[in-house]
Scaffold this motif. Sequence first.
Motif, short mmCIF file in Angstrom:
data_model
loop_
_atom_site.label_atom_id
_atom_site.label_comp_id
_atom_site.label_asym_id
_atom_site.label_seq_id
_atom_site.Cartn_x
_atom_site.Cartn_y
_atom_site.Cartn_z
N GLN A 57 0.80 -1.21 0.00
CA GLN A 57 0.00 0.00 0.00
C GLN A 57 0.84 1.28 0.00
N THR A 58 2.03 1.22 -0.57
CA THR A 58 2.86 2.41 -0.72
C THR A 58 2.40 3.16 -1.97
N PRO A 59 2.10 4.48 -1.88
CA PRO A 59 1.72 5.22 -3.09
C PRO A 59 2.73 5.01 -4.20
N PHE A 60 2.24 4.72 -5.43
CA PHE A 60 3.12 4.27 -6.51
C PHE A 60 4.24 5.26 -6.80
N TRP A 61 3.91 6.51 -6.95
CA TRP A 61 4.95 7.47 -7.34
C TRP A 61 5.94 7.72 -6.21
N ARG A 62 5.48 7.56 -4.96
CA ARG A 62 6.43 7.67 -3.84
C ARG A 62 7.39 6.49 -3.88
N ALA A 63 6.87 5.30 -4.16
CA ALA A 63 7.72 4.11 -4.27
C ALA A 63 8.71 4.27 -5.41
N VAL A 64 8.24 4.80 -6.55
CA VAL A 64 9.13 5.01 -7.69
C VAL A 64 10.24 5.97 -7.32
N LEU A 65 9.88 7.07 -6.67
CA LEU A 65 10.89 8.06 -6.30
C LEU A 65 11.94 7.47 -5.37
N GLN A 66 11.48 6.73 -4.36
CA GLN A 66 12.41 6.15 -3.39
C GLN A 66 13.33 5.13 -4.04
N VAL A 67 12.74 4.19 -4.79
CA VAL A 67 13.51 3.07 -5.34
C VAL A 67 14.39 3.52 -6.50
N VAL A 68 13.78 4.26 -7.44
CA VAL A 68 14.54 4.66 -8.62
C VAL A 68 15.64 5.65 -8.26
N LEU A 69 15.32 6.60 -7.39
CA LEU A 69 16.34 7.58 -6.99
C LEU A 69 17.49 6.90 -6.25
N GLY A 70 17.14 6.03 -5.29
CA GLY A 70 18.19 5.33 -4.55
C GLY A 70 19.02 4.43 -5.45
N GLY A 71 18.33 3.68 -6.33
CA GLY A 71 19.06 2.81 -7.24
C GLY A 71 19.93 3.58 -8.22
N SER A 72 19.46 4.73 -8.67
CA SER A 72 20.24 5.55 -9.60
C SER A 72 21.52 6.07 -8.94
N LEU A 73 21.42 6.45 -7.68
CA LEU A 73 22.60 6.94 -6.96
C LEU A 73 23.64 5.84 -6.79
N VAL A 74 23.17 4.63 -6.45
CA VAL A 74 24.10 3.49 -6.30
C VAL A 74 24.71 3.14 -7.65
N PHE A 75 23.87 3.15 -8.69
CA PHE A 75 24.34 2.86 -10.04
C PHE A 75 25.43 3.86 -10.46
N ALA A 76 25.18 5.14 -10.21
CA ALA A 76 26.16 6.17 -10.57
C ALA A 76 27.45 6.01 -9.76
#
Length: 326
Positions: free
Chosen positions: A299-318
């Motif tokens: 029940q996590t709001p979709f765009w909040r989940a996207v922001l958390q996961v994608v942003l965190g993953g992008s930082l680790v990827f970079a």
Amino acid sequence: MFSLRFDHRRDFATLDEREILALAVTAEEEDGRIYSEFASRLAALYPGSAAIFEGMAAEEDGHRRRLLDLYVERFGMRLVPIRREDVRGFLPRKPIWLLKTLTLEAVRQQVWEMEEGAYRFYLEAAKQTQDAGIRKLLGDLAREERKHADAADRLDDTELGAQGRGSEKSEAHRQFVLTYVQPGLAGLMDGSVSTLAPVFAAAFATGDTWQTFLVGLAAAVGAGISMGFTEAAADDGKLTGRGSPLKRGLAAGVMTALGGLGHALPYLIHDFFTATAIAVVVVLIELWAIAFIQNRFMQTPFWRAVLQVVLGGSLVFAAGILIGNA
């Protein structure tokens, strides 16, 4: 991932009768406040559910008073300052009552987890006490909490109607979420994100697809073993009702390994740039899948989940790319 931090919590089996009663008092107080908050938040749109929660809050307060009366009678006026967070086997609850948008499905899952946990707590506590009066009260409360778990399936029976009732999740579904989805999601997040940096650092540092695959394989398998043992050791399921620690450990371990292997397997391709391009696409798919599962089951709001996961993953990827090019 595996943590070496010292755990200062007490084992439930070491608690005496005084501590068990004090813990039960504080637990009932907390549950009553949560139900009152649910009633307040849902009253405008779902008055039927709000009324159920008001009644449940009143019943929890009645449990608290019965426990407190017995505690004062047996042990005096000073209540032991002990909470669920102080005892091994209890897990912190996700504070869904703080979410801006509170969905009925999220509330149903929370109520079922709370009442299932309370039922199991009283059963185990009753086994651990020798005093007949205390054991009787704990046994009575276990039966009453068991009845409360059915409230998760009664919520908004009037407002939802037959169609809504047909789509409500069953107890088996809620148990599936506890035993497999929650630890599996934690593993997928850990495996997908934590292995990004070593895989892409190795890729850009060596330019060798086989060596990169070996690094990714080692990172994924190591993370899977670590996460699996950590999940299995964190909770035996007796107090929380989250199911077998072996099943939860396997779910967390397997999903962690799969999350890491997803972007390591493309490096079995000999061409470096083709392998890297495919690995990047796989990473994006993994991150979006995590966001979808969080939205669907947690029940996590979709765009909040996207922001958390994608942003965190992008930082680790970079970070992996920068380290690999250093």
